[in-house]
Design a protein around this motif. Structure first.
Motif, PDB file in Angstrom:
ATOM      1  N   PRO A 148       0.820  -1.218   0.000  1.00  0.00           N
ATOM      2  CA  PRO A 148       0.000   0.000   0.000  1.00  0.00           C
ATOM      3  C   PRO A 148       0.852   1.266   0.000  1.00  0.00           C
ATOM      4  O   PRO A 148       1.909   1.324   0.651  1.00  0.00           O
ATOM      5  N   VAL A 149       0.403   2.257  -0.747  1.00  0.00           N
ATOM      6  CA  VAL A 149       1.074   3.559  -0.813  1.00  0.00           C
ATOM      7  C   VAL A 149       0.246   4.552  -0.005  1.00  0.00           C
ATOM      8  O   VAL A 149      -0.883   4.875  -0.377  1.00  0.00           O
ATOM      9  N   ARG A 150       0.795   5.045   1.090  1.00  0.00           N
ATOM     10  CA  ARG A 150       0.071   5.956   1.966  1.00  0.00           C
ATOM     11  C   ARG A 150       0.342   7.417   1.602  1.00  0.00           C
ATOM     12  O   ARG A 150       1.165   7.719   0.749  1.00  0.00           O
ATOM     13  N   LEU A 151      -0.390   8.301   2.266  1.00  0.00           N
ATOM     14  CA  LEU A 151      -0.229   9.751   2.152  1.00  0.00           C
ATOM     15  C   LEU A 151      -0.566  10.276   0.760  1.00  0.00           C
ATOM     16  O   LEU A 151       0.012  11.267   0.295  1.00  0.00           O
ATOM     17  N   LEU A 152      -1.536   9.624   0.103  1.00  0.00           N
ATOM     18  CA  LEU A 152      -2.022  10.155  -1.167  1.00  0.00           C
ATOM     19  C   LEU A 152      -2.676  11.505  -0.907  1.00  0.00           C
ATOM     20  O   LEU A 152      -3.516  11.645  -0.027  1.00  0.00           O
ATOM     21  N   ASN A 153      -2.293  12.510  -1.682  1.00  0.00           N
ATOM     22  CA  ASN A 153      -2.757  13.867  -1.410  1.00  0.00           C
ATOM     23  C   ASN A 153      -3.463  14.427  -2.650  1.00  0.00           C
ATOM     24  O   ASN A 153      -4.444  13.869  -3.112  1.00  0.00           O
ATOM     25  N   GLU A 154      -2.988  15.508  -3.209  1.00  0.00           N
ATOM     26  CA  GLU A 154      -3.658  16.167  -4.341  1.00  0.00           C
ATOM     27  C   GLU A 154      -3.720  15.224  -5.539  1.00  0.00           C
ATOM     28  O   GLU A 154      -2.767  14.502  -5.826  1.00  0.00           O
ATOM     29  N   LEU A 155      -4.867  15.237  -6.237  1.00  0.00           N
ATOM     30  CA  LEU A 155      -5.112  14.304  -7.326  1.00  0.00           C
ATOM     31  C   LEU A 155      -5.426  15.045  -8.620  1.00  0.00           C
ATOM     32  O   LEU A 155      -5.984  16.134  -8.609  1.00  0.00           O
ATOM     33  N   GLU A 156      -5.100  14.394  -9.735  1.00  0.00           N
ATOM     34  CA  GLU A 156      -5.505  14.886 -11.053  1.00  0.00           C
ATOM     35  C   GLU A 156      -5.707  13.684 -11.969  1.00  0.00           C
ATOM     36  O   GLU A 156      -4.894  12.736 -11.963  1.00  0.00           O
ATOM     37  N   TRP A 157      -6.785  13.700 -12.736  1.00  0.00           N
ATOM     38  CA  TRP A 157      -7.042  12.657 -13.727  1.00  0.00           C
ATOM     39  C   TRP A 157      -6.377  13.078 -15.027  1.00  0.00           C
ATOM     40  O   TRP A 157      -6.722  14.108 -15.611  1.00  0.00           O
ATOM     41  N   ILE A 158      -5.391  12.294 -15.490  1.00  0.00           N
ATOM     42  CA  ILE A 158      -4.630  12.643 -16.687  1.00  0.00           C
ATOM     43  C   ILE A 158      -4.526  11.416 -17.589  1.00  0.00           C
ATOM     44  O   ILE A 158      -3.961  10.388 -17.199  1.00  0.00           O
ATOM     45  N   ASP A 159      -5.078  11.540 -18.776  1.00  0.00           N
ATOM     46  CA  ASP A 159      -4.963  10.495 -19.794  1.00  0.00           C
ATOM     47  C   ASP A 159      -5.323   9.112 -19.253  1.00  0.00           C
ATOM     48  O   ASP A 159      -4.610   8.126 -19.473  1.00  0.00           O
ATOM     49  N   GLY A 160      -6.434   9.040 -18.534  1.00  0.00           N
ATOM     50  CA  GLY A 160      -6.947   7.761 -18.063  1.00  0.00           C
ATOM     51  C   GLY A 160      -6.350   7.250 -16.773  1.00  0.00           C
ATOM     52  O   GLY A 160      -6.746   6.189 -16.284  1.00  0.00           O
ATOM     53  N   LYS A 161      -5.391   7.972 -16.209  1.00  0.00           N
ATOM     54  CA  LYS A 161      -4.763   7.578 -14.955  1.00  0.00           C
ATOM     55  C   LYS A 161      -4.978   8.674 -13.905  1.00  0.00           C
ATOM     56  O   LYS A 161      -5.239   9.829 -14.240  1.00  0.00           O
ATOM     57  N   VAL A 162      -4.848   8.292 -12.652  1.00  0.00           N
ATOM     58  CA  VAL A 162      -4.891   9.254 -11.553  1.00  0.00           C
ATOM     59  C   VAL A 162      -3.467   9.546 -11.106  1.00  0.00           C
ATOM     60  O   VAL A 162      -2.727   8.620 -10.745  1.00  0.00           O
ATOM     61  N   TRP A 163      -3.094  10.812 -11.160  1.00  0.00           N
ATOM     62  CA  TRP A 163      -1.799  11.255 -10.646  1.00  0.00           C
ATOM     63  C   TRP A 163      -2.005  11.756  -9.228  1.00  0.00           C
ATOM     64  O   TRP A 163      -2.964  12.493  -8.957  1.00  0.00           O
ATOM     65  N   ALA A 164      -1.117  11.374  -8.319  1.00  0.00           N
ATOM     66  CA  ALA A 164      -1.261  11.748  -6.912  1.00  0.00           C
ATOM     67  C   ALA A 164       0.063  12.216  -6.332  1.00  0.00           C
ATOM     68  O   ALA A 164       1.088  11.537  -6.482  1.00  0.00           O
ATOM     69  N   ASN A 165       0.030  13.382  -5.689  1.00  0.00           N
ATOM     70  CA  ASN A 165       1.161  13.786  -4.859  1.00  0.00           C
ATOM     71  C   ASN A 165       1.234  12.880  -3.634  1.00  0.00           C
ATOM     72  O   ASN A 165       0.206  12.539  -3.045  1.00  0.00           O
ATOM     73  N   ILE A 166       2.429  12.509  -3.241  1.00  0.00           N
ATOM     74  CA  ILE A 166       2.636  11.801  -1.982  1.00  0.00           C
ATOM     75  C   ILE A 166       3.090  12.835  -0.960  1.00  0.00           C
ATOM     76  O   ILE A 166       4.178  13.410  -1.084  1.00  0.00           O
ATOM     77  N   TYR A 167       2.253  13.091   0.029  1.00  0.00           N
ATOM     78  CA  TYR A 167       2.494  14.173   0.985  1.00  0.00           C
ATOM     79  C   TYR A 167       3.835  13.990   1.687  1.00  0.00           C
ATOM     80  O   TYR A 167       4.221  12.875   2.028  1.00  0.00           O
TER      81      TYR A 167
END
Length: 237
Positions: A148-167
């Motif tokens: 598991p990848v924790r600390l998922l923060n700001e999100l954006e949907w880009i070209d069919g994927k979710v991009w997430a900052n890791i806090y």
């Protein structure tokens, strides 16, 4: 990652949500007494509209769905709904968990996610798929090599994927929203090297995307209290 352009950014903006809607850059900021909903001129960094969220609330992630702007709060278990064009606050919604990141799901993909309109994070390893009332209709656990990848923060949907900052890091992960599996990582530590950061600058946070003239996608990144916003080209690893 390569920096293509560097734009001024309000260094007093504790960036929480960042996205384009109808060509306009929207931003939500955090901190009690400073949280706001804004529109921003990309080239100059000038804040065009600045609507305070309220001193009792810590603004978090945001997105626009069907002409309405949803804005999460951190620990109030509330969210606000605004008219996307006027930024007039229309209503308050209950929310069952901490608010962190939020992104809209393209209309042609919603059926794959139980007709969810948005995807949200809460600092855990989960992504939550939400309807218009912010009710969770589906969730997935984000994993990298099975962990598991924790600390998922700001999100954006880009070209069919979710991009997430890791806090607390300079890392962005690229997630398959159907499985939760991380398909790529982007090291953003080169945007502002540590030796050039000042005590007032906080962590990387803020991903926005818009269509480019050649039919591709332009990606923009910034951070909390950063004086710049960067247009970048990236390669996953």
């Amino acid at each position: 990652m390569k920096v293509l352009e560097k734009y001024p950014h309000d260094a007093q903006a504790y960036t929480q949500g960042l996205f384009f809607h109808n060509g306009t850059l929207y931003e939500t900021t955090g901190q009690y007494g400073q949280s706001s909903v804004r529109t921003v001129d990309l080239t100059s960094g000038k804040v065009l509209k600045n609507i305070p969220i309220g001193s009792r609330y810590f603004g978090e992630g945001s997105c626009v769905v069907d002409g309405k702007m949803y804005v999460l709060t951190w620990t109030n278990k509330l969210a606000f709904l605004y008219d996307a064009e006027s930024l007039k606050k229309e209503k308050m919604l209950s929310y069952p968990r901490e608010g962190w990141g939020l992104a809209s799901i393209p209309e042609d993909r919603r059926r794959e996610f139980s007709n969810a309109l948005m995807v949200a994070s809460d600092g855990s390893s989960a992504l939550y798929f939400l309807d218009s009332r912010l009710v969770t209709v589906k969730s997935v656990t984000v994993r990298l090599n099975g962990r598991p990848v924790r600390l998922l923060n700001e999100l954006e949907w880009i070209d069919g994927k979710v991009w997430a900052n890791i806090y607390t890091t300079d890392l962005i992960v690229i997630i398959d929203p159907l499985t939760g599996n991380v398909t790529g990582k982007i090291d953003c530590s080169g945007l502002i090297p540590q030796e050039k950061r000042t005590p007032t600058m906080d962590v990387l946070n803020g991903i926005a995307a818009r269509p480019s003239e050649d039919g591709g996608t332009e990606v923009f990144l910034t951070g909390k209290n950063w004086p710049w916003l960067f247009k970048v080209s990236v390669s996953e690893r």
